[in-house]
Design a protein around this motif. Structure first.
Motif, PDB file in Angstrom:
ATOM      1  N   ILE A   1     -11.530  -9.864  -5.060  1.00  0.00           N
ATOM      2  CA  ILE A   1     -10.325  -9.143  -4.636  1.00  0.00           C
ATOM      3  C   ILE A   1      -9.895  -9.724  -3.298  1.00  0.00           C
ATOM      4  O   ILE A   1     -10.672  -9.761  -2.348  1.00  0.00           O
ATOM      5  CB  ILE A   1     -10.591  -7.627  -4.526  1.00  0.00           C
ATOM      6  N   ARG A   2      -8.658 -10.190  -3.252  1.00  0.00           N
ATOM      7  CA  ARG A   2      -8.171 -10.874  -2.047  1.00  0.00           C
ATOM      8  C   ARG A   2      -7.350  -9.941  -1.173  1.00  0.00           C
ATOM      9  O   ARG A   2      -6.272  -9.520  -1.562  1.00  0.00           O
ATOM     10  CB  ARG A   2      -7.316 -12.086  -2.449  1.00  0.00           C
TER      11      ARG A   2
ATOM     12  N   ASN B   1     -17.607  -9.199  -3.075  1.00  0.00           N
ATOM     13  CA  ASN B   1     -16.597 -10.077  -3.684  1.00  0.00           C
ATOM     14  C   ASN B   1     -15.194  -9.740  -3.175  1.00  0.00           C
ATOM     15  O   ASN B   1     -14.213  -9.748  -3.922  1.00  0.00           O
ATOM     16  CB  ASN B   1     -16.642 -10.013  -5.215  1.00  0.00           C
ATOM     17  N   VAL B   2     -15.142  -9.413  -1.889  1.00  0.00           N
ATOM     18  CA  VAL B   2     -13.862  -9.115  -1.227  1.00  0.00           C
ATOM     19  C   VAL B   2     -13.569 -10.224  -0.221  1.00  0.00           C
ATOM     20  O   VAL B   2     -14.462 -10.629   0.530  1.00  0.00           O
ATOM     21  CB  VAL B   2     -13.922  -7.737  -0.520  1.00  0.00           C
TER      22      VAL B   2
ATOM     23  N   LEU C   1      -8.367  -6.916   7.282  1.00  0.00           N
ATOM     24  CA  LEU C   1      -8.040  -6.653   5.876  1.00  0.00           C
ATOM     25  C   LEU C   1      -6.568  -6.282   5.803  1.00  0.00           C
ATOM     26  O   LEU C   1      -6.051  -5.562   6.667  1.00  0.00           O
ATOM     27  CB  LEU C   1      -8.889  -5.517   5.299  1.00  0.00           C
TER      28      LEU C   1
ATOM     29  N   ASN D   1      -1.766  -5.149  -1.548  1.00  0.00           N
ATOM     30  CA  ASN D   1      -2.398  -5.380  -2.851  1.00  0.00           C
ATOM     31  C   ASN D   1      -2.112  -4.156  -3.711  1.00  0.00           C
ATOM     32  O   ASN D   1      -1.510  -3.189  -3.250  1.00  0.00           O
ATOM     33  CB  ASN D   1      -3.907  -5.608  -2.698  1.00  0.00           C
TER      34      ASN D   1
ATOM     35  N   ASN E   1      -6.740  -2.470  -6.905  1.00  0.00           N
ATOM     36  CA  ASN E   1      -7.588  -3.454  -6.215  1.00  0.00           C
ATOM     37  C   ASN E   1      -8.109  -2.922  -4.886  1.00  0.00           C
ATOM     38  O   ASN E   1      -9.251  -3.175  -4.520  1.00  0.00           O
ATOM     39  CB  ASN E   1      -6.811  -4.757  -5.984  1.00  0.00           C
TER      40      ASN E   1
ATOM     41  N   ALA F   1     -11.984  -2.469  -4.143  1.00  0.00           N
ATOM     42  CA  ALA F   1     -12.590  -3.180  -3.007  1.00  0.00           C
ATOM     43  C   ALA F   1     -13.326  -2.192  -2.104  1.00  0.00           C
ATOM     44  O   ALA F   1     -14.426  -2.465  -1.625  1.00  0.00           O
ATOM     45  CB  ALA F   1     -11.515  -3.924  -2.216  1.00  0.00           C
TER      46      ALA F   1
ATOM     47  N   ARG G   1     -16.601  -1.018  -3.603  1.00  0.00           N
ATOM     48  CA  ARG G   1     -17.636  -2.049  -3.478  1.00  0.00           C
ATOM     49  C   ARG G   1     -18.208  -2.087  -2.057  1.00  0.00           C
ATOM     50  O   ARG G   1     -19.422  -2.233  -1.866  1.00  0.00           O
ATOM     51  CB  ARG G   1     -17.064  -3.413  -3.821  1.00  0.00           C
TER      52      ARG G   1
END
Ligand SMILES: *Cc1c(COP(=O)(O)O)cnc(C)c1O
Length: 408
Positions: free
Chosen positions: A37-38, A370-371, A389, A393, A397, A401, A404
């Motif tokens: 996740i971007r 995975n961010v 951050l 988005n 997402n 994020a 997580r």
């Protein structure tokens, strides 16, 4: 052989996003099943407002007729757009800005760099640290900074540190500078300035006959009515400030491209022989020579952001991203992290846990959650120990994020 511009070889900060891309690529190659996740790069994600799309479609149809065809437009922008901007963004807030003080362009990234064309090479330039890298790099390219030192700082720039200790409020310099870049709401820290804080900068600029370059690309994200949206809400600012605005972040125009720069006619600079020169005239000359305007279609799209429907759609877009920001703030605080910004800006600025640096925290969130965010050190030496951050988005997402990160 042809010589290149050696100033470009002095650039340092350009390594940030390529380095992020390199680390993300290496991680993805080794862990092809993980879904990243971007929340890194500051690009918007929600669709263009329908008011803008309808206006652009109508403009395309006009272009298909002999009477409605538009070739080159005015380099400064169509008057109807400049008029709508002056009325809605400035006069409605009590700022005496005229339509012809507004220059429509295809982006405030280019305007905030191109402005250096009309400023003398001898000026002493101040930037905050951390800072939007464009201000620094465009000065490097123009040959105003000299070489970078060990910390990545350039000898020819004055750096004003902003950090948790000073509540992300740069101290007014005690020494003389000629040009000061300010960005409020701030990218990357998410900080915002009060009227008193801006008034102190205007006061400094007047005393030192300095110029403030005020980047207000995120003004639409301000949630508190008492906070200034424009530097021209401060008395005297039209004698010492240029303001950059953009439709990129409020109306989702990052790919459509439309922005504007305000240069009050009362703004003056000095020629080498001491003569007083109109800054407006120089910018007008620069734009007329080097720029051929923004497309008619896009300017009609931008104009539609000021229609009642456009205004309500823009408001909803901003509210959507600001809810994302609030979700990020609350979840990170629950996870025990110190968070700043995110209240009047789509960026949350995070103090990384003790014993870690910006890239260490970047690697941790990449590997374990995975961010993908942005290491604060990429925005300047004083950004070390922080991490950014972005709230740009989808809700899904952002929530995923945060779950997580919570479960780390
Ligand atoms: C996104 C952004 C802009 C807008 O740039 P455009 O070229 O208009 O898309 C300007 N300043 C800052 C600090 C930004 O983050």
């Amino acid at each position: 052989m042809v010589q290149v511009n050696g100033n470009y070889l002095k650039l340092k900060a350009g390594y940030l996003f390529p380095e992020i891309a390199r680390r993300v690529k290496a991680f993805s190659a080794a862990h092809s099943q993980s879904e990243l996740i971007r929340l890194g790069i500051g690009d918007v994600t929600e669709p263009l407002p329908s008011a803008c799309r309808e206006a652009m479609k109508a403009a395309i149809d006009e272009m298909g007729t002999v009477s409605g065809f538009h070739g080159y437009g005015p380099e400064q922008g169509y008057f109807w757009l400049r008029e709508a901007i002056a009325r809605n963004d400035f006069q409605a807030r009590g700022c005496a800005i005229d339509p012809d003080e507004i220059f429509v362009s295809d982006g405030s990234k280019c305007d905030s760099s191109n402005i250096l064309d009309i400023l003398g090479l001898g000026n002493r330039i101040a930037v905050t640290d951390p800072v939007y890298p464009v201000y620094v790099d465009s000065n490097v390219m123009a040959g105003r900074t000299g070489e970078a030192g060990g910390s990545g700082r350039y000898a020819g720039l004055s750096y004003l540190p902003i950090n948790a200790e000073n509540c992300f409020e740069a101290k007014i310099p005690e020494h003389h500078v000629d040009v000061i870049y300010l960005c409020f709401p701030n990218n990357p820290t998410g900080a915002v300035a009060t009227k008193d804080q801006l008034a102190a900068w205007v006061d400094y600029a007047q005393k030192h006959e300095a110029l403030i370059l005020f980047d207000a690309a995120y003004e639409a994200f301000i949630q508190d009515d008492a906070l200034p949206h424009s530097i021209y809400e401060i008395d005297g600012a039209s004698n010492c400030a240029i303001e950059f605005r953009s439709f990129s972040k409020n109306a989702g125009f990052t790919g459509t491209r439309c922005a504007f720069t305000v240069i009050p006619k009362s703004l003056k600079g000095k020629a080498e022989n001491g003569e007083m020169i109109d800054i407006w005239s120089l910018w007008n000359r620069r734009q007329s020579t080097k720029f051929n305007g923004v497309s008619y279609i896009v300017q009609r799209g931008a104009e539609a952001t000021y229609s009642p429907k456009g205004q309500s759609e823009v408001k909803n877009l901003v509210a959507f991203y600001m809810e994302n920001a609030e979700i990020i703030r609350q979840n990170l605080a629950k996870a025990g992290l110190k968070v700043y910004g995110g209240k009047h800006a789509p960026y949350v600025w995070i103090k990384v846990p003790d014993g870690m640096d910006s890239w260490g925290f970047f690697d941790l969130l990449l590997a374990k959650a995975n961010v993908v965010g942005t290491p604060g050190s990429g925005f300047g030496a004083a950004g070390e120990g922080y991490y950014r951050l972005s709230a740009f988005n989808s809700r899904e997402n952002v929530e995923k994020a945060m779950q997580r990160i919570q479960s780390l």
